[in-house]
Design an enzyme around this catalytic site. Sequence first.
Site, short mmCIF file in Angstrom:
data_model
loop_
_atom_site.label_atom_id
_atom_site.label_comp_id
_atom_site.label_asym_id
_atom_site.label_seq_id
_atom_site.Cartn_x
_atom_site.Cartn_y
_atom_site.Cartn_z
N LYS A 120 40.17 32.95 40.20
CA LYS A 120 40.92 34.04 39.56
C LYS A 120 42.30 34.26 40.18
O LYS A 120 43.26 34.52 39.45
CB LYS A 120 40.11 35.34 39.60
CG LYS A 120 38.92 35.26 38.65
CD LYS A 120 38.47 36.62 38.20
CE LYS A 120 38.13 37.49 39.38
NZ LYS A 120 37.87 38.87 38.98
N GLU A 203 44.95 44.92 42.72
CA GLU A 203 45.80 45.09 41.55
C GLU A 203 46.03 46.58 41.37
O GLU A 203 45.19 47.39 41.75
CB GLU A 203 45.11 44.57 40.28
CG GLU A 203 45.12 43.08 40.10
CD GLU A 203 44.38 42.66 38.83
OE1 GLU A 203 43.96 43.54 38.04
OE2 GLU A 203 44.22 41.46 38.64
N ARG A 296 34.25 29.77 28.14
CA ARG A 296 32.91 29.62 27.56
C ARG A 296 32.88 30.35 26.22
O ARG A 296 33.81 31.07 25.89
CB ARG A 296 31.88 30.30 28.48
CG ARG A 296 32.25 31.76 28.72
CD ARG A 296 31.11 32.61 29.21
NE ARG A 296 31.47 34.02 29.19
CZ ARG A 296 32.11 34.67 30.16
NH1 ARG A 296 32.45 34.03 31.27
NH2 ARG A 296 32.40 35.95 30.02
#
Length: 491
Positions: A120, A203, A296
């Site tokens: 990530k 974040e 996915r």
Amino acid sequence: MEEAVFSKVLVANRGEIAVRVIRTLKSMGIRAVAVYSDADERGLHVLLADEAVWVGGSEPAESYLNIEAIVRAAKTSGAEAVHPGYGFLAQRADFVERLEEEGIVFIGPPAEVQRLVGDKLGARRFFSSAGIPVVPGTLEPVEARDAASVAEELGYPVIVKPVGGGGGIGMRIAWNEEELAGALRSAGELASKAFGRVEVYLEKYLPRARHIEVQVLGDGKGGIYHLFERECSVQRRFQKVVEEAPSPALTPELRSELLSLAVRAAKACTYVNAGTFEFLFDPGSRQFYLLEVNSRIQVEHPVTEAITGVDIVREQILIAAGEGVDFKQEDVEIRGHAIEARVYAEDPLNGFAPSPGRIEAYREPSGPWIRVDSGYYAGSEVPLYYDPLIMKVVSWGRSREEARRRLVAALEETVIRGIATNIALLHLVLNDEAFVGGDYNTRILEERGILARLKGYSVRSPSFPAEEREAVAHRPQPLQDLWRVAARVRP
Ligand code: MV4
């Protein structure tokens, strides 16, 4: 006779998504091989497949996560390709490479793409350098001793995210410096338990943001296509509960901005097969920020299928077979509106604890433009080992309000006895004023007091004597007894 692209495909999953994939395989004239663990001998996916292979014990690590057991099942059954569904081995680059060694096709993104977007922080760095806006925050892991000054710089609230994770697992919000230490500790602990990595990053937390994601398909020949967006702002502990398409938050201008960002991001990473580019949309500043890429098929893909008419699993199979996609971008339009409600085997009155067990009575809803994707049937067992998702109820309408009303009606006729479910929560969400107006964000459950209203709430019963309703509920639907007929499943 048209030639099928593969003659046999193994579905390396269970429950509703395995059933979903098997159905498309059958529609394409491809033989479907199911795999099952001890807990799933009588799983609906086993029942519906053309053949089934036992792959191990009930613990995921012994069966659905056991790469060698799955590869063996694919080889012994003669499957030419494997569809991983979601979860389990769907995003494991090592699994993709292991299949490659055996000459078996993986129906999903290549290993290199999985590695890039699966990391990530690496993905944040990559997309940020490619000119795609990411949420303000760090591009490297943050040491505990530096966290307070980094958070101060970003400005509170901040969100602590595990480097190794995905899908919200282990994320913690800190509204001030006092909460930061606890958030760091629990995010780190959860991360090391779930992903074996303690590193976290920070974040800025955007509390009024909406979670909007774009369905993308890379055709494997350099072409990138999108199937518009889904809004997934209704989540509890980062688990999605209700999703819809298109997003009620977007104007046509904002939509084309979002779609071109997603297509640009997918081109930058040479995306192949189905993927979802997740964004946060800040309605105040009208800014989009890329959050993560899910390499996915996703649980909520049916709302996209409902508004576009594209069978996403079929496209995944065609792409993996080297055939590219079977539509032209300019032919794909948003038609109407679709909403999905996820029915979980969990007890809202007991902290949403999983509620495994036998489904004593079961009636699936139906009706105009209602789709049900379920992994269970009357009399079947919801094992405690796996995701407690029982079924997804998806409605389509010409307008959002028509879709919403159809979904409410469908939930009101759904009967599941023997285990606890979240149907009351779904009913409250779909009837909440903010949801009805399409004016909600990721804090809807808290801000609208929906969790507080749950206690004592039950879905309105039709004016029907309780005993008769109960008797009707216990009458079997046809599938209940299907397993007795299916010779492959021991009675
Ligand atoms: C966020 C966020 C706000 N700010 N990150 C949730 C799932 C995962 N993929 C990312 N998620 C979020 N990340 C920042 N910087 C909001 C979410 C979020 C959310 C948060 C709390 C409650 C419900 C939520 C629903 C969707 C997304």
